[in-house]
Design a protein around this motif. Structure first.
Motif, PDB file in Angstrom:
ATOM      1  N   SER A 172       1.373 -19.777  -0.818  1.00  0.00           N
ATOM      2  CA  SER A 172       1.824 -18.917  -1.967  1.00  0.00           C
ATOM      3  C   SER A 172       2.263 -19.789  -3.000  1.00  0.00           C
ATOM      4  CB  SER A 172       3.473 -18.019  -1.481  1.00  0.00           C
ATOM      5  OG  SER A 172       4.185 -17.284  -2.336  1.00  0.00           O
ATOM      6  N   PHE A 173       1.667 -20.087  -3.671  1.00  0.00           N
ATOM      7  CA  PHE A 173       1.869 -20.547  -4.809  1.00  0.00           C
ATOM      8  C   PHE A 173       2.777 -20.238  -7.019  1.00  0.00           C
ATOM      9  CE2 PHE A 173      -1.985 -21.854  -2.827  1.00  0.00           C
ATOM     10  CZ  PHE A 173      -1.567 -22.604  -2.246  1.00  0.00           C
ATOM     11  N   LYS A 174       3.501 -21.134  -7.290  1.00  0.00           N
ATOM     12  CA  LYS A 174       4.205 -20.390  -8.378  1.00  0.00           C
ATOM     13  C   LYS A 174       3.478 -21.555  -9.412  1.00  0.00           C
ATOM     14  CE  LYS A 174       8.034 -19.164 -10.974  1.00  0.00           C
ATOM     15  NZ  LYS A 174       9.683 -19.788 -10.808  1.00  0.00           N
ATOM     16  N   ASN A 175       3.800 -22.631  -9.378  1.00  0.00           N
ATOM     17  CA  ASN A 175       2.742 -24.052 -10.454  1.00  0.00           C
ATOM     18  C   ASN A 175       2.180 -24.853  -9.713  1.00  0.00           C
ATOM     19  OD1 ASN A 175       4.572 -22.560 -12.797  1.00  0.00           O
ATOM     20  ND2 ASN A 175       6.341 -24.058 -12.250  1.00  0.00           N
ATOM     21  N   PHE A 176       1.122 -24.408 -10.018  1.00  0.00           N
ATOM     22  CA  PHE A 176       0.042 -25.495  -9.581  1.00  0.00           C
ATOM     23  C   PHE A 176      -1.039 -25.877 -10.852  1.00  0.00           C
ATOM     24  CE2 PHE A 176      -1.071 -21.229  -9.015  1.00  0.00           C
ATOM     25  CZ  PHE A 176      -2.153 -21.015  -9.269  1.00  0.00           C
TER      26      PHE A 176
END
Length: 210
Positions: A74-78
């Motif tokens: 579960s990624f937001k900023n990447f």
């Protein structure tokens, strides 16, 4: 002694789990080059296989979602990147902020297009149907790097380290009920159609601060 060893191993496993879920961090591999461990295929799983250290996408429509331990998928900023090679006439995509879905085109998140010579006019680097690219920057049958950075409401796409598309999501989508917007989620690879063959390798992600 056995108790100490077991306790130590438990601590190492726990620390490893913490490391996987930490943000920010360095580059982490999402693909071991041998198996599809950590990934889950929907609709037509046979579309995906591993060949010579790469994920081969060839077959009917299907999507391969990352469901492994890195960032608890579960990624937001990447930053997400892969080495990609398309065969002539092929179409695929790299999805961001998406979620596992049994059938159909993913309803959540955005597709970053992979397409040099397929009949779809939206070419590699397009934020599909939101901000599209008509030019082609690489050739079929050649490995290239496709890198995607998601930071807040901005998506930046690089091809071989050159920025070719920067999309900023409008504020008008913030309160929208539609799922096709930036929020958070996993990443996925697309199998578009039986005539398309695309290879992905060196699939890496780097989690950025919120």
């Amino acid at each position: 002694m056995k108790t100490i060893i077991i306790f130590t191993m438990g601590c190492l496993l726990t620390a490893s789990g913490i490391l996987y879920s930490q943000a920010p961090g360095g580059w982490v591999s999402l693909f071991d080059g041998k198996t599809l461990t950590g990934w889950k295929a929907a609709e037509n799983p046979a579309t995906f296989s591993v060949e010579d250290g790469a994920i081969m996408v060839a077959g009917p429509r299907a999507h391969l979602f990352y469901e492994g331990p890195v960032g608890n998928h579960s990624f937001k900023n990447f930053e997400w990147k892969a080495q990609v090679k398309t065969m002539p006439g092929s179409n695929s995509g790299m999805f961001i902020h998406t979620a596992y879905q049994e059938t159909g085109w993913p309803a959540q998140g955005y597709e970053i297009q992979v397409n040099q010579t397929h009949t779809d006019w939206r070419k590699t680097g397009s934020v599909y149907s939101m901000q599209d690219v008509k030019e082609t920057f690489v050739k079929d049958d050649e490995w290239y790097t496709e890198a995607i950075t998601v930071q807040g409401k901005q998506v930046t796409v690089k091809i071989n380290d050159k920025v070719i598309n920067t999309y900023t999501e409008p504020d008008s989508l913030a309160n929208s009920t539609i799922k096709r917007r930036l929020s958070r989620g996993t990443v996925a690879l697309q199998g578009h159609d039986p005539k398309s063959k695309v290879l992905y390798k060196d699939i890496m992600i780097r989690i950025l601060p919120d």
